[in-house]
Design a protein around this motif. Sequence first.
Motif, PDB file in Angstrom:
ATOM      1  N   GLN A 157       0.832  -1.201   0.122  1.00  0.00           N
ATOM      2  CA  GLN A 157       0.176   0.004  -0.162  1.00  0.00           C
ATOM      3  C   GLN A 157       1.144   0.796  -0.152  1.00  0.00           C
ATOM      4  O   GLN A 157       0.446   2.686  -0.339  1.00  0.00           O
ATOM      5  N   TYR A 158       1.787   1.435   0.381  1.00  0.00           N
ATOM      6  CA  TYR A 158       3.102   2.196   0.515  1.00  0.00           C
ATOM      7  C   TYR A 158       3.033   2.374  -1.001  1.00  0.00           C
ATOM      8  O   TYR A 158       3.290   3.691  -1.138  1.00  0.00           O
ATOM      9  N   VAL A 159       3.783   1.625  -1.689  1.00  0.00           N
ATOM     10  CA  VAL A 159       4.280   1.822  -3.249  1.00  0.00           C
ATOM     11  C   VAL A 159       2.967   2.696  -3.637  1.00  0.00           C
ATOM     12  O   VAL A 159       3.414   3.474  -4.172  1.00  0.00           O
ATOM     13  N   ILE A 160       1.645   2.133  -3.564  1.00  0.00           N
ATOM     14  CA  ILE A 160       0.648   2.058  -4.102  1.00  0.00           C
ATOM     15  C   ILE A 160       0.888   4.036  -3.841  1.00  0.00           C
ATOM     16  O   ILE A 160       0.490   5.019  -4.657  1.00  0.00           O
ATOM     17  N   LEU A 163      -3.444   8.967 -11.244  1.00  0.00           N
ATOM     18  CA  LEU A 163      -3.706   7.249 -11.170  1.00  0.00           C
ATOM     19  C   LEU A 163      -3.503   6.439 -12.061  1.00  0.00           C
ATOM     20  O   LEU A 163      -4.337   5.796 -12.797  1.00  0.00           O
ATOM     21  N   ARG A 164      -5.924   7.049 -11.612  1.00  0.00           N
ATOM     22  CA  ARG A 164      -6.515   6.352 -12.482  1.00  0.00           C
ATOM     23  C   ARG A 164      -6.248   6.719 -13.665  1.00  0.00           C
ATOM     24  O   ARG A 164      -5.928   7.381 -14.602  1.00  0.00           O
ATOM     25  N   SER A 165      -6.336   5.682 -14.833  1.00  0.00           N
ATOM     26  CA  SER A 165      -6.110   5.515 -16.535  1.00  0.00           C
ATOM     27  C   SER A 165      -4.331   6.046 -16.988  1.00  0.00           C
ATOM     28  O   SER A 165      -3.993   5.689 -17.774  1.00  0.00           O
ATOM     29  N   LEU A 204       4.640   5.396 -15.595  1.00  0.00           N
ATOM     30  CA  LEU A 204       5.394   5.523 -14.698  1.00  0.00           C
ATOM     31  C   LEU A 204       6.068   4.072 -14.538  1.00  0.00           C
ATOM     32  O   LEU A 204       4.814   2.785 -15.402  1.00  0.00           O
ATOM     33  N   THR A 205       7.414   3.991 -14.447  1.00  0.00           N
ATOM     34  CA  THR A 205       7.801   2.343 -14.096  1.00  0.00           C
ATOM     35  C   THR A 205       8.259   1.902 -13.065  1.00  0.00           C
ATOM     36  O   THR A 205       8.519   2.656 -12.393  1.00  0.00           O
ATOM     37  N   CYS A 254       3.438   5.393  -5.897  1.00  0.00           N
ATOM     38  CA  CYS A 254       2.824   5.976  -7.524  1.00  0.00           C
ATOM     39  C   CYS A 254       2.243   6.810  -7.515  1.00  0.00           C
ATOM     40  O   CYS A 254       2.097   7.740  -8.649  1.00  0.00           O
ATOM     41  N   ALA A 255       0.775   7.643  -6.576  1.00  0.00           N
ATOM     42  CA  ALA A 255       0.454   8.178  -6.773  1.00  0.00           C
ATOM     43  C   ALA A 255       0.763   9.617  -6.572  1.00  0.00           C
ATOM     44  O   ALA A 255       0.824  10.535  -6.967  1.00  0.00           O
ATOM     45  N   THR A 256       2.225   9.399  -5.108  1.00  0.00           N
ATOM     46  CA  THR A 256       2.147  10.687  -5.192  1.00  0.00           C
ATOM     47  C   THR A 256       2.759  10.991  -5.953  1.00  0.00           C
ATOM     48  O   THR A 256       2.864  12.292  -6.793  1.00  0.00           O
ATOM     49  N   LEU A 257       4.205  10.247  -6.660  1.00  0.00           N
ATOM     50  CA  LEU A 257       4.902  10.930  -8.507  1.00  0.00           C
ATOM     51  C   LEU A 257       3.499  11.419  -9.283  1.00  0.00           C
ATOM     52  O   LEU A 257       4.194  12.638  -9.755  1.00  0.00           O
TER      53      LEU A 257
END
Length: 420
Positions: A296-299, A313-315, A383-384, A302-305
């Motif tokens: 969940q922290y990785v998610i 993050l959506r789409s 994002l990779t 990702c969203a923050t970046l």
Amino acid sequence: MPADLAVIGLGHLGLPLAQAAVSAGIQTIGYDTDPRAFAELSAGRTPVEGSLTASDIRRMLSGGFRPTTNQAELGRVRTAVICAPTPLGPDRTLDLTAVGDAARALAARLRPHTTVLLESAVHPGTTENFLLPLLEEGSGLRGGRDFHLAHSPSRLDPGNRTHVYTNTPKVIGGLTPACTESAATFYSRLTDKVVRARGPREAEMTKVLETNFRHVNIALVNEMAVLCHDLGVDLWDVIRCAETKPFGFQPFRPGPGVGGHGAPVDPGYLPYNSRTPGHPLRMVSLAQEINDRMPQYVIQRCATLLNEHGKSLRSARILLLGVTYKPDLADQEASPAREIATRLMDMGAQIGYHDPHVLDWRVRELPVPRADSLYEAASSADLTVLLQHHRTYDLQGLAVKAQLLLDTRGATPAGAAHRL
């Protein structure tokens, strides 16, 4: 043809043991009730991802290894080793179903003077309280008198080229001193050093300590990763500096979660007759909670970046690199990649993946698109995310090609990517 050894359970534990035994010149059969495993092995292929290679299997077969589904063959060996899987059940206790099935199959054919060994990861007390009664009831023989019984926890480290079977000490705990010595005689043919425990429970608890040690220390650095990110501190540089201390420190590194076959064991989840009242391993429970939070922290990262770069993050098109639990292996056991992919899909992201060791990857039984060209996929993805650092990845080049790169393994050069 009679064999000296029967390995019962041809999975990630049993196959390497059988390989070591064949290499030592021991006539070995491999017993498994799974017809698919038998067919794959007979054809010279490995039935278990991330275990031995097809060439390893072919060498074993040419060395005399014989896979079988014939239970009668278990009555013709001097030593039998149970390597059945013990996955975590829904209640977080180890599922001993496969161990029980193996014990019943062996008991029906057990002969006097046979040495029976258990290598499966089990709760302390399992060898004496669970395995022994099944063997005695099914055979009519008495453990410690008519046959030898001992526990020896597996210490496999898949992919480790430094510590292999022969130079990794083997811990042994027998039902009686004679049982321990019989087990030691067998394992001395496979490894340079055997370590005698006081008994089966001490040998079983050794595995618990070793596994919990790993999970607790990974949890510590996972918490440090979150703290250091919030404070703007480079944790990877901190670890590099700390590991120069020649005493009192062993480096562990954070990641997107904890995978592998060794599950942490908390006495709070032991079978009732093995529990100690009022003494749960609170640190182990907390470590599991911390490690379970990392996907969940990785998610969140990702969203923050994406948000910082004007994207949602959506789409978003997200490329996941490395979906196995360990670098340079195909084994996906408990890899955090699946949970991360599932969460990202639930949030509307478009997921793709690349892994040189996994040609087909499914999440929720649906195929995830695999990138044919890594650089092209990274340049087109919003994002990779590097989840596992396989040695074939050119991270310097990847950092240049990727629009955004999140490195959860600290493998990229400093400043080349966003690191966990």
